[in-house]
Design a protein around this motif. Structure first.
Motif, PDB file in Angstrom:
ATOM      1  N   ASP A 108       0.742  -1.275  -0.082  1.00 34.21           N
ATOM      2  CA  ASP A 108      -0.022   0.000   0.050  1.00 34.21           C
ATOM      3  C   ASP A 108       0.956   1.296  -0.008  1.00 34.21           C
ATOM      4  O   ASP A 108       0.419   2.429  -0.609  1.00 34.21           O
ATOM      5  N   SER A 109       2.036   1.336   0.709  1.00 30.90           N
ATOM      6  CA  SER A 109       2.908   2.379   0.743  1.00 30.90           C
ATOM      7  C   SER A 109       3.436   2.618  -0.511  1.00 30.90           C
ATOM      8  O   SER A 109       3.783   3.900  -0.648  1.00 30.90           O
ATOM      9  N   VAL A 110       3.719   1.871  -1.405  1.00 34.60           N
ATOM     10  CA  VAL A 110       4.405   2.295  -2.840  1.00 34.60           C
ATOM     11  C   VAL A 110       3.378   1.867  -4.014  1.00 34.60           C
ATOM     12  O   VAL A 110       3.871   2.284  -5.143  1.00 34.60           O
ATOM     13  N   GLU A 111       2.427   1.610  -3.779  1.00 42.53           N
ATOM     14  CA  GLU A 111       1.301   1.491  -4.867  1.00 42.53           C
ATOM     15  C   GLU A 111       1.103   2.595  -5.946  1.00 42.53           C
ATOM     16  O   GLU A 111       1.320   2.283  -7.014  1.00 42.53           O
ATOM     17  N   ALA A 112       1.171   3.653  -5.286  1.00 42.88           N
ATOM     18  CA  ALA A 112       0.915   4.921  -6.075  1.00 42.88           C
ATOM     19  C   ALA A 112       1.940   5.199  -7.133  1.00 42.88           C
ATOM     20  O   ALA A 112       1.606   5.743  -8.165  1.00 42.88           O
ATOM     21  N   GLN A 113       3.027   4.646  -6.635  1.00 39.02           N
ATOM     22  CA  GLN A 113       4.055   4.601  -7.963  1.00 39.02           C
ATOM     23  C   GLN A 113       4.270   3.568  -8.895  1.00 39.02           C
ATOM     24  O   GLN A 113       5.178   3.500  -9.495  1.00 39.02           O
ATOM     25  N   CYS A 114       3.047   2.811  -8.829  1.00 44.03           N
ATOM     26  CA  CYS A 114       3.400   1.573  -9.768  1.00 44.03           C
ATOM     27  C   CYS A 114       2.178   1.648 -10.745  1.00 44.03           C
ATOM     28  O   CYS A 114       1.015   1.082 -10.290  1.00 44.03           O
ATOM     29  N   GLN A 115       1.973   2.224 -11.995  1.00 43.84           N
ATOM     30  CA  GLN A 115       1.069   2.343 -12.806  1.00 43.84           C
ATOM     31  C   GLN A 115       0.465   1.023 -13.293  1.00 43.84           C
ATOM     32  O   GLN A 115      -0.685   1.072 -13.812  1.00 43.84           O
ATOM     33  N   SER A 116       1.562   0.055 -13.273  1.00 42.34           N
ATOM     34  CA  SER A 116       0.769  -1.361 -13.671  1.00 42.34           C
ATOM     35  C   SER A 116       0.069  -2.161 -13.201  1.00 42.34           C
ATOM     36  O   SER A 116      -0.653  -3.056 -13.396  1.00 42.34           O
ATOM     37  N   LEU A 117       0.393  -1.768 -11.857  1.00 40.54           N
ATOM     38  CA  LEU A 117      -0.405  -2.622 -10.735  1.00 40.54           C
ATOM     39  C   LEU A 117      -1.872  -2.320 -10.521  1.00 40.54           C
ATOM     40  O   LEU A 117      -2.301  -1.340 -10.291  1.00 40.54           O
ATOM     41  N   LYS A 118      -2.815  -3.298 -11.053  1.00 42.13           N
ATOM     42  CA  LYS A 118      -4.097  -3.327 -11.225  1.00 42.13           C
ATOM     43  C   LYS A 118      -4.861  -4.034 -10.075  1.00 42.13           C
ATOM     44  O   LYS A 118      -5.862  -3.491  -9.512  1.00 42.13           O
TER      45      LYS A 118
END
Length: 138
Positions: A108-118
């Motif tokens: 959750d803490s890094v999700e915003a930096q990962c555009q491919s993660l859906k």
């Protein structure tokens, strides 16, 4: 024919709890997980899935399901830090991550930096906002 007395999977935890699956049961359960990946997560052949779990039965189900669906499994250890997870998500362009309660906060803490993660699947009895619950879907 006769049923084999040798299970396809025989797992025992530290408290002595056992899971024994026959080859037929492993097949049925892994097809259900493959359906979760294809239907609930809309994954297609070649999509990448990061799996960060201890060696629990679900770890094996996801492994077999990825083979069934043609998705690319990227295993990881629970010792990964948020920075490590971010690096793996960004470099792999993974569409999905599957983990448990111990690693979910780091994701959750890094999700915003990962555009491919859906899609994020949580292997837990509990629920977490923004995550699909693996056990509910199964």
């Amino acid at each position: 024919g006769k049923k084999s007395k040798n299970p396809a999977l025989w797992w025992v935890d530290g408290a002595g709890e056992e899971v024994r699956w026959s080859f037929e049961e492993l097949g049925v359960l892994s097809r259900k997980v493959a359906n979760i990946l294809c239907d609930a997560c809309s994954l297609q052949q070649g999509d990448r899935v990061i799996l960060i779990l201890p060696r629990i039965p679900e770890w094996w189900l996801v492994n077999v399901a990825c083979m069934r669906t043609g998705t690319v499994l990227i295993p990881g250890t629970q010792q990964l830090t948020a920075k490590d997870i971010l690096h793996r998500l960004q470099k792999s362009k993974a569409s999905c991550i599957i983990t448990d309660d111990s690693v979910a906060p780091a994701v959750d803490s890094v999700e915003a930096q990962c555009q491919s993660l859906k899609f994020k699947l949580l292997v837990s009895e509990g629920h977490r906002e923004g995550w699909l619950n693996f056990k509910d879907l199964l």
